[in-house]
Design an enzyme around this catalytic site. Sequence first.
Site, mmCIF file in Angstrom:
data_model
loop_
_atom_site.group_PDB
_atom_site.id
_atom_site.type_symbol
_atom_site.label_atom_id
_atom_site.label_comp_id
_atom_site.label_asym_id
_atom_site.label_seq_id
_atom_site.Cartn_x
_atom_site.Cartn_y
_atom_site.Cartn_z
ATOM 1 N N GLN B 259 0.826 -1.198 0.000
ATOM 2 C CA GLN B 259 0.000 0.000 0.000
ATOM 3 C C GLN B 259 0.865 1.254 0.000
ATOM 4 O O GLN B 259 0.615 2.218 -0.719
ATOM 5 C CB GLN B 259 -0.899 0.005 1.252
ATOM 6 C CG GLN B 259 -2.217 0.682 1.079
ATOM 7 C CD GLN B 259 -2.975 0.165 -0.134
ATOM 8 O OE1 GLN B 259 -3.473 0.946 -0.906
ATOM 9 N NE2 GLN B 259 -3.039 -1.150 -0.349
ATOM 10 N N HIS B 262 2.328 2.921 -3.199
ATOM 11 C CA HIS B 262 1.453 3.645 -4.117
ATOM 12 C C HIS B 262 1.743 5.142 -4.122
ATOM 13 O O HIS B 262 1.713 5.787 -5.161
ATOM 14 C CB HIS B 262 -0.006 3.486 -3.690
ATOM 15 C CG HIS B 262 -0.717 2.363 -4.360
ATOM 16 N ND1 HIS B 262 -0.883 2.309 -5.709
ATOM 17 C CD2 HIS B 262 -1.302 1.239 -3.868
ATOM 18 C CE1 HIS B 262 -1.537 1.195 -6.035
ATOM 19 N NE2 HIS B 262 -1.805 0.526 -4.935
ATOM 20 N N GLU B 327 -10.023 1.624 3.411
ATOM 21 C CA GLU B 327 -10.341 1.249 2.024
ATOM 22 C C GLU B 327 -10.175 -0.269 1.851
ATOM 23 O O GLU B 327 -11.075 -0.949 1.401
ATOM 24 C CB GLU B 327 -9.383 2.001 1.098
ATOM 25 C CG GLU B 327 -9.603 1.709 -0.374
ATOM 26 C CD GLU B 327 -8.490 2.290 -1.237
ATOM 27 O OE1 GLU B 327 -7.414 2.658 -0.702
ATOM 28 O OE2 GLU B 327 -8.679 2.349 -2.474
ATOM 29 N N HIS B 328 -8.982 -0.781 2.224
ATOM 30 C CA HIS B 328 -8.711 -2.223 2.170
ATOM 31 C C HIS B 328 -8.537 -2.725 3.597
ATOM 32 O O HIS B 328 -7.824 -2.104 4.392
ATOM 33 C CB HIS B 328 -7.409 -2.515 1.423
ATOM 34 C CG HIS B 328 -7.339 -1.926 0.053
ATOM 35 N ND1 HIS B 328 -6.660 -0.754 -0.214
ATOM 36 C CD2 HIS B 328 -7.865 -2.331 -1.120
ATOM 37 C CE1 HIS B 328 -6.757 -0.474 -1.508
ATOM 38 N NE2 HIS B 328 -7.491 -1.410 -2.092
ATOM 39 N N ASP B 361 -6.482 -6.028 -6.266
ATOM 40 C CA ASP B 361 -6.193 -4.895 -7.147
ATOM 41 C C ASP B 361 -6.308 -5.279 -8.610
ATOM 42 O O ASP B 361 -6.563 -4.417 -9.465
ATOM 43 C CB ASP B 361 -4.754 -4.399 -6.915
ATOM 44 C CG ASP B 361 -4.628 -3.594 -5.644
ATOM 45 O OD1 ASP B 361 -5.672 -3.153 -5.129
ATOM 46 O OD2 ASP B 361 -3.493 -3.417 -5.152
ATOM 47 N N HIS B 420 -54.208 17.403 -5.596
ATOM 48 C CA HIS B 420 -53.803 16.026 -5.292
ATOM 49 C C HIS B 420 -55.033 15.209 -4.876
ATOM 50 O O HIS B 420 -55.269 14.109 -5.365
ATOM 51 C CB HIS B 420 -52.784 15.995 -4.138
ATOM 52 C CG HIS B 420 -51.382 16.353 -4.529
ATOM 53 N ND1 HIS B 420 -51.023 17.573 -5.008
ATOM 54 C CD2 HIS B 420 -50.230 15.620 -4.500
ATOM 55 C CE1 HIS B 420 -49.710 17.595 -5.247
ATOM 56 N NE2 HIS B 420 -49.207 16.405 -4.948
#
Lengths: 431, 431
Positions: B259, B262, B327-328, B361, B420
């Site tokens: 991670q 990245h 996220e993960h 991924d 209505h």
Amino acid sequence: MKIFYSSDDTFETNFNELLERGKMDIEGVTGIVSGLLKEIQTEGNSALKSQIARFDRWEPKEDSELLVSTEDMAKAYDNIDPTLREALHLAYERIESYHQKLMPETWMDKEANGTILGQKVTAVDRAGLYIPGGKAAYPSSLLMNVIPAQVAGVEEIVVCTPAPDNELNELLLAACHLCKVTKVFRVGGASAIGAMAYGTETIPKVDVITGPGNIFVATAKKLVYGEVNIDMIAGPSEIGILADETAREDYLAIDLLSQAEHDEMASSILITTDSELANRVSDKVEAYLGTLSREEIARKSIEERGAIIVTKDMDEAIDLMNEIAPEHLEVVTRDPMSLLDSIKHAGAIFLGENTPEPIGDYIAGPNHTLPTGGTAKFYSPLSVENFLKKSSIIMMSKQGMDEIGEQCALIANTEGLTAHEESVRIRLRNN
Amino acid sequence: MKIFYSSDDTFETNFNELLERGKMDIEGVTGIVSGLLKEIQTEGNSALKSQIARFDRWEPKEDSELLVSTEDMAKAYDNIDPTLREALHLAYERIESYHQKLMPETWMDKEANGTILGQKVTAVDRAGLYIPGGKAAYPSSLLMNVIPAQVAGVEEIVVCTPAPDNELNELLLAACHLCKVTKVFRVGGASAIGAMAYGTETIPKVDVITGPGNIFVATAKKLVYGEVNIDMIAGPSEIGILADETAREDYLAIDLLSQAEHDEMASSILITTDSELANRVSDKVEAYLGTLSREEIARKSIEERGAIIVTKDMDEAIDLMNEIAPEHLEVVTRDPMSLLDSIKHAGAIFLGENTPEPIGDYIAGPNHTLPTGGTAKFYSPLSVENFLKKSSIIMMSKQGMDEIGEQCALIANTEGLTAHEESVRIRLRNN
């Protein structure tokens, strides 16, 4: 009502104007709304109270005054007419039952090699529902926002509604009791959106904000989007009707007006293949207008934003309606169900002459919070989905890794991510 | 790596800092991004071309130069290594198969009285996919955005990707051919988002924009939200790992680093009940760092945004992880499946030591476009749902109207909406 013929030279210009209906000048109020939000984010309740004083003309002295008492809600519920109470319960049950059918489920599938893939469905922890109004607050808006959140399983539901001059609508309070909502706060507009997005000493920060509102509410929702999720950015209400020669002009006229009476900015658009029907509907609308309690609003809406379009055939009518992508679409033709396939964009579709749009506003079951201004091309009706989120599930077996690990490592390597590659290869070496 | 103990007095402060990870200064760039968007909205291609000259250092002379030629894509596909080509095809098939399982279906139910309620599912007409990059563009990002749109049934798919110095990544081009994407435009950043949101002479206006990007892209997506729908506002990537004493330090260390490599802004957080494991992982991370092709990025990310937290038990570890909402999320414990129920907030959940995050991924099947910075509390992974929208269906029978019409008219009357009410009553009188 204005009648346009699709064969006219000027038609395209007139039609493009209809496509621009419902555009809101969000940019024009971003400055003021952003200022209000920032005050709440940094000063919490004290900003909230002074904004209430400014916009709703009463100033809470204690923080606790922001919260509506559950006794008041119970009392309001006891005080409403029993027939109305039963009608609201019937609405609750039908809306609940429809939304239960929309609930997605957690699933997991096992591959032959033992690898498991799936998706977990979880409710958000906290939802914030905005109900516009003060005295004109609509109990139906409360039901339509609360029920999907409850069906989704949201643990903490927060409601904000403005109390101009510190008065609340009794029916709304009764509906809160009926829905077993306990956290109702007297705050409206952008202030309410800010309070729910950032949290204050009294109002909890939520994960999702839903509910209708004016341009200040819409702008605030757009500005806090990302900090929380929101349902959609909604504008004035609207109806589109597709009709052929089998339709009754009195039904169509009153249905168009039921949209027009909401708001001067509402749009009511009939597209028909029958020019005689077009004329009869136009006359009937004029005749009905004088009978309405909200005549002035309805008249302005019909005059400025109403339209009847006469097309050469139903295919052309449907194409135009798909371009309009109306919030509500009535299909009043010989065999309405046969047209369902070709209808691409509409918030809710009402089929047949026995299905007036207002039945969906209150009691049929589907949600009445719907995408407006053409956004039905990409937004969906408010639903349990707005109060849920998903997590992917992956559990690789050793054999599963052996089958696809090498290919994974290769792609990672190609993208230049060597730790990605190694995190796969280290497993392959040990299998 | 920094190791925090949940029993320490200073823990709360350190933990709160982790919760603030991934906050982006969207407001700081709103001025410039909004200016770029407005140029494109008013001037179309000519603004687009001058923005490309400014940011990507080449100026298209003809509008047609914006479009990538399908021959170039086919050539790139032919030129890649056959093993890699097969790996990408395997990835395509697995991603497609997983996303097919996520497709909701149109349904209709008939009540005993003949009334029909249902929900129609329709794809959006046009989707715009943003793929970051230039030379460092990731083919996997293309697959993860294109496939859900294709499975959803979107008719027109538009891809925008920046071409710095007018160069494109060959692998990305190959992936475009593999995915049968034909409308790929050489434009990036906020300019691309503006072009797809408003449309230009060359680039079609879309209904939904998805895909990752830097802060300018994220800000542009937020600004055009409402004009089009977007998937989410995503920030730097991140991983959370829950581990007990059964976990291997080498696996955890390389997964944290996968991670970290990245992005310097990426966060890698391990929460474990085993303080000895914590120390071993920290050592192992240090040992691995020197071996990585992206060592510098990974080191900065680990030092500034990495953390190991030691808790008193697994319940506390899970509670903290739910607050982080990563996220993960990897779960590396004796019986990871048994913890699934208590995990509330995570974009994707990777269960067991054989499931490194990178497998998700590229190739496992679920989407790699996931909510970051704690937004897994309310956002879902990118999915077919992002390319679909729903319409409610209501078709009342005469008997159905007789059963619930009166109650509907009563609620309408209570809300003061007499058109209505009348639109319902006129049907009741005629039944």
